[in-house]
Design an enzyme around this catalytic site. Structure first.
Site, short mmCIF file in Angstrom:
data_model
loop_
_atom_site.label_atom_id
_atom_site.label_comp_id
_atom_site.label_asym_id
_atom_site.label_seq_id
_atom_site.Cartn_x
_atom_site.Cartn_y
_atom_site.Cartn_z
N GLU A 155 1.01 -6.01 1.17
CA GLU A 155 -0.47 -6.83 1.08
C GLU A 155 -1.52 -6.07 0.37
O GLU A 155 -2.37 -6.56 -0.26
CB GLU A 155 -0.99 -7.08 2.57
N HIS A 173 7.36 -5.26 10.55
CA HIS A 173 6.82 -6.04 11.48
C HIS A 173 7.87 -6.70 12.37
O HIS A 173 8.68 -6.44 13.03
CB HIS A 173 5.89 -6.96 11.01
N ASP A 225 -1.19 -7.54 10.16
CA ASP A 225 -1.96 -6.86 9.63
C ASP A 225 -2.61 -7.10 8.23
O ASP A 225 -3.07 -6.28 7.44
CB ASP A 225 -1.44 -5.36 9.34
N GLU A 248 -1.05 -8.08 16.94
CA GLU A 248 0.13 -7.07 16.58
C GLU A 248 0.27 -6.07 17.80
O GLU A 248 1.23 -5.57 18.12
CB GLU A 248 -0.02 -6.50 15.22
#
Lengths: 268, 268, 268, 268, 268, 268
Positions: free
Chosen positions: F123, F144, F153, F243
């Site tokens: 990202e 993840h 995130d 998360e």
């Protein structure tokens, strides 16, 4: 054509439901007929009850109220189990978002009739279109910051929406009983009535609203609740996640304090 | 360089437009010089007029006001035809959204000067930056819930935006005349003046605002109106669609009542 | 475990930072120990300081206050250079957005303690969760519309968010000193205290908030500021761009007036 | 009942308007019958024309197209005057927002028929519901980053909305002609047709859409454009303000380069 | 601890529910075991079923699929009654919003397994996280524009969200069967499998997802669906209101055509 | 006037910063000069580094890249400590939001140059305006869902924003290496170049962008990143909270599995 009695009316321990011939449904939050102390079971029940209420087109107006001269007064913390357990909190998070969406989706005018203490889950009342409060009614939030957790379940979102953010933040960080009169001045309460008269005044308003056609009543609610519904979707899930993290921290800090006494490891 | 008179000034029956040498445009809503009773024609005219006003850079400040000691007092329902007809309502929907966008797009400070009753389309006034109201002025919504339809044309959006949602919902569900003083306490009215003095005070404010440079005046309006403009785009079209559905239900329910008497079928 | 003194504490001329053993950080805006007159240097410093403060997890509560019995009183315009120069304004724009985001990102409760005049950049105070104001405190905006530019730097966004749009617009278009009491009635100020007592009351509140666990304190701030942070991202950059355009127009109009006297060209 | 000719049809130099008996309005952007080179006058005209088109309920379908085998090919920069002058840019800003809102408010299906170069203001085409492009058509943005200014007038907003942000950003930072085929693969162009056939295919689609009832046609457009309209309100005003600042910086940098030659001062 | 069979599993005529020991729930839309033709009863049932599914924490993964080698193929229009009746449409509106919210609130991974025609309510599939489609599957919208009404029930919102607005608009205005392969290229379908293999591949993915912990699975869904849920709240109610207005216009236009023949119509 | 070397350039172990005379800053993520394995320390460093980079007006263009022929390849989980501890996760949450805001606030064009594996925190690259990827580059999310936690995130937010939600959801639920070519077809990668050429092509683009004036470069970035910045503010904090809850559940489930073997209590 519609019976005044829905099949789900008797399904709940914490909610008493009754509907008159005009379709005015009165929802009383209670514990054994007296003021409701919130439990994990009640948390689960209100989700289901509010959904059923929202889907039943025989309900023409909904009045939310308490019992025993109070709205909701306390929380039974142990009933929730270990709130530091992610599985436990996952359910609190999911139910907490869902119940507010379900109340918001009650697509008829909703009136809250408040007597006594609205000290827990007053956001249910603030999801009504109109709040009628008795002179002696008070609003407070005993369940969050004062208890050590984030006020993330919608109490900030609804108070901020109706009273303004500045008032909501101060009210939630340093919780004190707020009088009905002050809540009126803040624009949260629509009418202050003598003690014991909140429900009867709510019924008068219901009768007034019933003069409008069915679609008008339903769609006025749909229109009025939309901005708040959008805020719920945007804020409350996150708020509840933050509240969960803070609850885990609270449990941890309480364990730290008690550890010298009882080295018990994982149990909250 | 600019003439004090725009070519569109004489184009409307329900709006009298006049502009002084400093570019202060006064818009008077009226019916034959007296208080405006809203008609379908007026509905169409305000859309066009507000657009022309918004695009004319010779307008430096805009003052919205009424006539005959009132703001807007009534609605001529029959002039709209059969509001249960989807083609008829389609036009109401489109014009209703467009007029609010057009007022929001007036990119100079807008002041509302209110005398007497602002009982219809008070949302036009609430799109102003500042409202000056005479002591005897009152605000009400006679055109929606009391008349059997959803308050969906922006009246909820603007009152909710300026007075808070709690007050707006109660105000619209159980319409009562609201005094200028109460509207001041709610943060809607900026100044209360003696009866008959609203327009002259608005002119004083206009003179004050004119001291700022052109771009400052225009862009302050652009900045201030943005959040409300976004709410208009998000809420008012839907609100008007819901109002249309409720209007059709109202027509249907009135027909149902009158059918035993006069089997007249489709006429609203 | 944490030292009460951060390495950035001595880095700024316009901010005095001090932190007690409990992690309560007091931020005093000042000029040589007296009331702060805002300069371009101060503008740059607050951006950096607020970021450092926001990232330092040793800060448990943050109190914003002024010096010399005032909050912030004036602006030193010439220190900004030629605000009509696009390069100059580009920096004002970038810093102006960044500082508000940085204050919003202080992830612990923030309290503003206001004595005297909060006449410049009062939006810093309105980014606090709670404002404590002395009886003699006043709020005003001397730096924008009255000075000929758009109130675009967040002053409208924060006042509109906390006081309502109607009040904010009137307050900013015709700036007058607003008393602490009125700001309290508007919901902006949470508590009014005797003169000279704002900071000590803020410290009391800080002590109260410190009773909550660390994560609770941090995440309550995160939850409460979210809606305002979203408005900052959506409104303040644009607002500052409009303010920049208006500043350029102001410079141009001042040059036009002064040109017959001194044909000086580009200098603002 | 409706005449095929609106009274505003002959009002514009840069737009040729013609409407058939079914209400299909064809809007041709042109300069003296050939490809349109955009001027300040055209900028003003399209605002007014698109508003009139949007309000005229005799328009049942709108087709946007170019002339002389092109869509829009160039910009006549000098016609805009000194874009570093805040008064000049204020008008560009206001018109630039208004024209996109006006096209978005055309409440009937809009089809763009593209032949040749859509190298300027292709966002007008991207406000259509459906784009039909000839095989030889190309899309490009010659008017912004390549010319030294921010692509802030809606070109990013519309390309980002229809092609995705990643593609839009690369396309606008390093402008190259994009073929109709690639625009089709990006989801921007709905149909690629042989050269010279874009308008006739657009007419076929118009005939198809006309089979739906009036309200269906209008409200489908209203529904489809809503998310983009919201983005326009949120992004384009700010974008144009940033573009204005960048234009002022461009003028300044060009003056800096030319100053040794000709000390001309303020003229762009 | 959980039974593989929920008490609501047998409650619906149009949905067959079965859950394996791992908590993978398969939801089959059907009419008497064959492909589902949508009826008013089915419309009501899916609302309730999807809510029950969403609240049952014994569901670990949900797979949506059809029956008889198809997804959903047709609509039984007469079953809805007179859609021009505002009371009838009010129910369509309310259920139409509620069902999409209920699917969005299924807080475990949702997989759609598509065989054959997804020609009605394909938005249910697009609310899944992942769509597996057989090679011969096709997507189309036979129920809206082609039938004379606005595609307002979420079909635009979901297709626009997943395929991009340009593709969605063209797809809905001129409905043609879209192959699984094209839907894959558009980013809507995640995997194309041989005919007859969609469900078994969906089960494989379910098994893969089950490797993640419970909270991870639930909260990944919560995180992924949030932006679409927000769009549903913002767009679908309005879309359905517009669709209702268009349906009323369709009924009116059909009555107008048939009136010379049979003066009765369906009684509006 | 500006030195090519900022004072913060040498402050980080995981980021190598170098700037040429034209102000093109190259940021290399690395571990000891080789591919970066993400640690808790790196997590903290990138927050600070990206802020410093964003505030340093001597940076004219920023290029993000990796080292040793890779972008970022792995995560050192143990370095984060016990992610089930709410205090630990609170820091991850705060830093995780802050770093994305800081990259978004780099107010000059950002280019990502990707060689090899972008398998962790891709990202960061998707916050660039333009991604140049080598033919052999691959994108994946190993950190993840495959590792048992929610992709919260920003990885979903950015991939959904640039590739579309359907692709992002499938990509994150069943992580497989995605080739540069496919990422190009999805609109994420702007240019695919031969292996080893990503950085040099990024430098060419930087040189191209430098031709635009300073304010144009800065404000184009400001304009382009705005919608994504708004999504970050709205989604990533909540995503990280979810998360965190999932990480706590993962730790709990791993402890449950290992407990019969080693009754070790709290260690993750």
């Amino acid at each position: 054509m519609q019976t005044p009695q829905g099949d789900y009316f008797a399904a709940y321990r914490s909610l008493k439901l009754s509907r008159d011939v005009n379709g005015v449904l009165v929802v009383e939050f209670h514990s054994n007929g007296g003021p409701l102390t919130f439990t994990a079971q009640a948390h689960t029940e209100v989700v289901d009850a509010c959904y059923r209420i929202s889907q039943d087109r025989a309900n023409k107006i909904v009045i939310l109220t308490g019992a025993g001269g109070e709205f909701i007064t306390g929380v039974d913390w142990p009933s929730f189990g270990n709130v530091a357990d992610p599985t436990v909190w996952s359910q609190v998070h999911d139910e907490g978002v869902q119940v507010l969406e379900n109340i918001a989706n009650i697509r008829v005018p909703v009136i809250a009739a408040i007597e006594g203490r609205a000290h827990v889950h007053s956001e249910y009342a603030l999801l009504a279109n109109v709040i009628v409060a008795a002179e002696g009614a008070t609003f407070q939030d005993v369940a969050h910051f004062a208890a050590g957790v984030v006020p993330g379940d919608g109490i900030f979102t609804t108070w901020s929406y109706r009273a303004g953010a500045g008032r909501a933040e101060a009210f939630l960080l340093n919780p004190q009983p707020l009088t009905a009169r002050t809540a009126y001045e803040w624009g949260v309460v629509a009418e202050v009535v003598p003690n014991g008269k909140a429900l009867s005044r709510a019924r008068e308003l219901a009768a007034l609203y019933l003069k409008a056609p069915e679609v008008t009543r339903r769609d006025t609610r749909v229109h009025f609740i939309r901005p708040l519904k959008e805020r719920i979707v945007r804020e409350v899930g996150y708020g509840l996640s933050l509240e969960g993290a803070s609850a885990a921290d609270l449990v941890k800090s309480m364990q730290a304090k008690s550890e010298p006494l009882a080295q018990k490891g994982k149990s909250a």
